[in-house]
Design a protein around this motif. Structure first.
Motif, PDB file in Angstrom:
ATOM      1  N   ILE A   1       0.887  -1.168   0.000  1.00  0.00           N
ATOM      2  CA  ILE A   1       0.000   0.000   0.000  1.00  0.00           C
ATOM      3  C   ILE A   1       0.920   1.212   0.000  1.00  0.00           C
ATOM      4  N   GLU A   2       0.971   1.931  -1.138  1.00  0.00           N
ATOM      5  CA  GLU A   2       1.980   2.974  -1.294  1.00  0.00           C
ATOM      6  C   GLU A   2       1.436   4.229  -1.975  1.00  0.00           C
ATOM      7  N   PRO A   3       0.524   4.945  -1.316  1.00  0.00           N
ATOM      8  CA  PRO A   3       0.040   6.195  -1.906  1.00  0.00           C
ATOM      9  C   PRO A   3       1.133   7.258  -1.913  1.00  0.00           C
ATOM     10  N   GLY A   4       0.947   8.241  -2.749  1.00  0.00           N
ATOM     11  CA  GLY A   4       1.913   9.334  -2.798  1.00  0.00           C
ATOM     12  C   GLY A   4       1.292  10.606  -3.331  1.00  0.00           C
ATOM     13  N   ILE A   5       1.989  11.687  -3.129  1.00  0.00           N
ATOM     14  CA  ILE A   5       1.665  12.973  -3.747  1.00  0.00           C
ATOM     15  C   ILE A   5       2.994  13.546  -4.241  1.00  0.00           C
ATOM     16  N   TYR A   6       3.048  13.862  -5.555  1.00  0.00           N
ATOM     17  CA  TYR A   6       4.295  14.310  -6.166  1.00  0.00           C
ATOM     18  C   TYR A   6       4.079  15.619  -6.908  1.00  0.00           C
ATOM     19  N   PHE A   7       5.184  16.315  -7.136  1.00  0.00           N
ATOM     20  CA  PHE A   7       5.168  17.568  -7.867  1.00  0.00           C
ATOM     21  C   PHE A   7       6.096  17.393  -9.068  1.00  0.00           C
ATOM     22  N   ILE A   8       5.542  16.791 -10.122  1.00  0.00           N
ATOM     23  CA  ILE A   8       6.307  16.380 -11.296  1.00  0.00           C
ATOM     24  C   ILE A   8       6.102  17.418 -12.400  1.00  0.00           C
ATOM     25  N   ASP A   9       7.168  18.067 -12.790  1.00  0.00           N
ATOM     26  CA  ASP A   9       7.073  19.189 -13.724  1.00  0.00           C
ATOM     27  C   ASP A   9       6.301  18.838 -14.986  1.00  0.00           C
ATOM     28  N   MET A  10       6.609  17.711 -15.598  1.00  0.00           N
ATOM     29  CA  MET A  10       5.978  17.341 -16.868  1.00  0.00           C
ATOM     30  C   MET A  10       4.466  17.205 -16.717  1.00  0.00           C
ATOM     31  N   LEU A  11       4.022  16.527 -15.657  1.00  0.00           N
ATOM     32  CA  LEU A  11       2.597  16.313 -15.462  1.00  0.00           C
ATOM     33  C   LEU A  11       1.876  17.599 -15.055  1.00  0.00           C
ATOM     34  N   LEU A  12       2.538  18.412 -14.259  1.00  0.00           N
ATOM     35  CA  LEU A  12       1.925  19.685 -13.861  1.00  0.00           C
ATOM     36  C   LEU A  12       1.792  20.624 -15.049  1.00  0.00           C
ATOM     37  N   ALA A  13       2.768  20.595 -15.964  1.00  0.00           N
ATOM     38  CA  ALA A  13       2.693  21.439 -17.162  1.00  0.00           C
ATOM     39  C   ALA A  13       1.482  21.058 -18.000  1.00  0.00           C
ATOM     40  N   GLU A  14       1.174  19.767 -18.050  1.00  0.00           N
ATOM     41  CA  GLU A  14       0.000  19.322 -18.800  1.00  0.00           C
ATOM     42  C   GLU A  14      -1.288  19.821 -18.156  1.00  0.00           C
ATOM     43  N   LEU A  15      -1.315  19.877 -16.817  1.00  0.00           N
ATOM     44  CA  LEU A  15      -2.520  20.365 -16.130  1.00  0.00           C
ATOM     45  C   LEU A  15      -2.789  21.831 -16.427  1.00  0.00           C
ATOM     46  N   LYS A  16      -1.719  22.593 -16.628  1.00  0.00           N
ATOM     47  CA  LYS A  16      -1.893  24.038 -16.845  1.00  0.00           C
ATOM     48  C   LYS A  16      -2.663  24.350 -18.126  1.00  0.00           C
ATOM     49  N   ASN A  17      -2.709  23.384 -19.032  1.00  0.00           N
ATOM     50  CA  ASN A  17      -3.410  23.598 -20.297  1.00  0.00           C
ATOM     51  C   ASN A  17      -4.838  23.058 -20.278  1.00  0.00           C
ATOM     52  N   LYS A  18      -5.288  22.624 -19.115  1.00  0.00           N
ATOM     53  CA  LYS A  18      -6.628  22.059 -19.002  1.00  0.00           C
ATOM     54  C   LYS A  18      -7.634  23.137 -18.583  1.00  0.00           C
ATOM     55  N   PRO A  19      -8.926  22.926 -18.893  1.00  0.00           N
ATOM     56  CA  PRO A  19      -9.941  23.933 -18.533  1.00  0.00           C
ATOM     57  C   PRO A  19     -10.042  24.195 -17.037  1.00  0.00           C
ATOM     58  N   PHE A  20      -9.700  23.209 -16.218  1.00  0.00           N
ATOM     59  CA  PHE A  20      -9.847  23.349 -14.767  1.00  0.00           C
ATOM     60  C   PHE A  20      -8.585  23.914 -14.117  1.00  0.00           C
ATOM     61  N   ALA A  21      -7.639  24.401 -14.898  1.00  0.00           N
ATOM     62  CA  ALA A  21      -6.371  24.895 -14.341  1.00  0.00           C
ATOM     63  C   ALA A  21      -6.597  26.005 -13.319  1.00  0.00           C
ATOM     64  N   GLY A  22      -7.692  26.752 -13.461  1.00  0.00           N
ATOM     65  CA  GLY A  22      -7.977  27.833 -12.521  1.00  0.00           C
ATOM     66  C   GLY A  22      -8.353  27.342 -11.143  1.00  0.00           C
ATOM     67  N   ASP A  23      -8.655  26.050 -11.005  1.00  0.00           N
ATOM     68  CA  ASP A  23      -9.009  25.477  -9.705  1.00  0.00           C
ATOM     69  C   ASP A  23      -7.787  24.939  -8.960  1.00  0.00           C
ATOM     70  N   ILE A  24      -6.602  25.240  -9.473  1.00  0.00           N
ATOM     71  CA  ILE A  24      -5.351  24.806  -8.846  1.00  0.00           C
ATOM     72  C   ILE A  24      -4.578  26.033  -8.406  1.00  0.00           C
ATOM     73  N   ASP A  25      -4.101  26.021  -7.183  1.00  0.00           N
ATOM     74  CA  ASP A  25      -3.294  27.123  -6.660  1.00  0.00           C
ATOM     75  C   ASP A  25      -1.845  26.899  -7.108  1.00  0.00           C
ATOM     76  N   TRP A  26      -1.490  27.496  -8.233  1.00  0.00           N
ATOM     77  CA  TRP A  26      -0.183  27.236  -8.818  1.00  0.00           C
ATOM     78  C   TRP A  26       0.960  27.792  -7.991  1.00  0.00           C
ATOM     79  N   ALA A  27       0.725  28.867  -7.294  1.00  0.00           N
ATOM     80  CA  ALA A  27       1.780  29.405  -6.415  1.00  0.00           C
ATOM     81  C   ALA A  27       2.095  28.411  -5.303  1.00  0.00           C
ATOM     82  N   LYS A  28       1.049  27.788  -4.745  1.00  0.00           N
ATOM     83  CA  LYS A  28       1.262  26.789  -3.694  1.00  0.00           C
ATOM     84  C   LYS A  28       1.969  25.562  -4.270  1.00  0.00           C
TER      85      LYS A  28
END
Length: 440
Positions: A379-406
């Motif tokens: 059982i190995e959950p995680g939370i990561y801050f992966i540049d490539m995947l986060l860059a993809e999120l920035k181009n999604k319609p829901f990007a405004g629901d993410i606190d990018w500064a945080k």
């Protein structure tokens, strides 16, 4: 521990014989033949890669360094070990087998690999020979019959008490190494220095570990399989993620912990939240639990963690359905574990084969079966801050629901993963890893 293993081994062997009897009958074979394997020579070289024993061989007996040896089992007869003990002054020659298991085998010692042929069943067409192409010996070649493989792999998920005892020991060894690694991190060591501290405490070489250790400082924690081992320590060690296991007679532990420096309060708070969530997932390792459903449940819980800590403003349901949580947790919740760190049979529908598909949108889950008593899973959950995947999120319609500064402020920590090895029992799950940590 030896006395315990000696007491448990006969029942383990009886279980293997019973499973194999059925598998051979279904495949129409008279014998099971399992080569331990042979070292593989490096390309354009005269040196070998580290030897890795055939898992089907070490399932029967605790020999992990017996290249050129063979196991033969015929239903109704005592299993035979053909043990290669070569005349060799270049290398250490393996000693003749001893221990709690030897009386259960007819043991024949041979001096040359080819000498094993005379000890194998005549007429190999009636033998199920399980191994890879490197195991071939003259005309004796693995055939890996699917009906036999399917039955054996499906039932390997159910560990015998003997196997569980070895996995407890693997966890005890691994947790000692993890404690040493944390101390080395706190002392300001480099990734390489931390890894050396781990190996010294576990008393195993890299080749003897069940998998390549992941030792990552700071932003390197965002690389899921980071194995670079920087030789120089960073100017400041903000975070430390270690995913490292140990072996016990060929059985694996797979343990991950994440640590924060004393002044990384926000990151420590996030670690604490993931730890609480992970303990909740462990508590659900129960007979009848669908592992894919547990995986999806984990995404919903971790979406709540992301919202609680201010990374997202959307609901947990929206975060999972939109794929936002998959950017922060791109791997599966876990997998089966045993003789191999990612054990076989994780997708099998039944003992006769078939496949249980992964849930849509979760392509990296390694286990889709329903949990049953005797299974061991991570059982190995995680939370990561992966540049490539986060860059993809920035181009999604829901990007405004993410606190990018945080989000950006946490890139320096890389990520969090917490992993335990857990046994599904008739009642409360047995957490091999937490139990081992508690014994330190």
């Amino acid at each position: 521990m030896i006395d315990t293993l000696a007491a448990l081994y006969p029942q383990h062997l009886a279980t293997l014989r019973e499973r194999t009897d059925t598998a051979l009958a279904r495949g129409g074979f008279d014998h099971l033949v399992v080569p331990a394997g042979r070292p593989i020579t490096k390309f354009l070289d005269d040196l070998d890669y580290p030897f890795i024993v055939n898992p089907h061989f070490k399932h029967w007996l605790p020999l992990t360094d017996a290249p050129g040896s063979w196991l033969v089992y015929t239903p109704g007869e005592k299993p035979k070990l053909i043990f290669l003990q070569p005349r060799d002054y270049w290398h250490v020659v393996p000693e003749a087998p001893t221990g709690y298991w030897v009386d259960d085998f007819d043991i024949v010692i041979v001096r040359k690999p080819a000498d094993a042929i005379a000890e194998l069943p005549s007429g190999t067409a009636r033998s199920a020979i399980i191994g890879d192409d490197h195991c071939a010996l003259q005309d004796v070649r693995p055939n890996n019959p699917q009906a036999v493989i399917d039955h054996l792999h499906y039932h390997r998920a159910y560990k015998t008490p003997y196997e569980l005892e070895l996995m407890r020991e693997a966890n005890r060894r691994g947790t000692r190494g993890h404690r040493a690694a944390e101390q080395a991190f706190r002392a300001g060591e480099s990734e390489f220095g931390i890894h050396m501290a781990y190996l010294k405490t576990v008393v195993q070489t890299d080749a003897e570990l069940p998998y390549a250790s992941i030792v990552s400082l700071n932003e390197h924690g965002a690389v899921l399989h980071y194995t670079n081992f920087d030789r120089s320590a960073p100017a400041r060690g903000r975070s430390f993620l270690i995913d490292a296991g140990a072996s016990a007679s060929g059985y694996a532990s797979d343990i991950t912990r994440t640590y924060a420096s004393a002044d990384a309060g926000e990151f420590q708070a996030l670690i604490d939240s993931v730890d609480v969530a992970q303990r909740g997932f462990v508590a659900r390792v129960r007979a009848g639990q669908s592992y894919p459903e547990l995986h999806v449940h984990a995404h919903h819980v971790l979406a709540g963690v992301l919202r609680e800590h201010g990374f997202i403003r959307m609901s947990a349901e929206s975060a999972v359905e939109s794929g936002v949580t998959s950017a922060f947790l791109p791997h599966g919740l876990g997998h089966g574990i045993g003789m191999q760190v990612h054990d076989v049979g994780g997708f099998q529908a039944s003992e006769t084969g078939g496949t249980i598909a992964r849930p849509e949108g979760h392509p990296f889950l390694r286990l889709t079966r329903r949990l049953e008593t005797g299974m061991v899973v991570t059982i190995e959950p995680g939370i990561y801050f992966i540049d490539m995947l986060l860059a993809e999120l920035k181009n999604k319609p829901f990007a405004g629901d993410i606190d990018w500064a945080k989000v950006d402020s946490f890139r320096q920590y890389g990520g969090i993963r917490i992993e335990d090895d857990v046994v599904c029992t008739d009642g409360e799950p047995e957490n091999l890893t937490r139990d081992a940590f508690a014994q330190l």
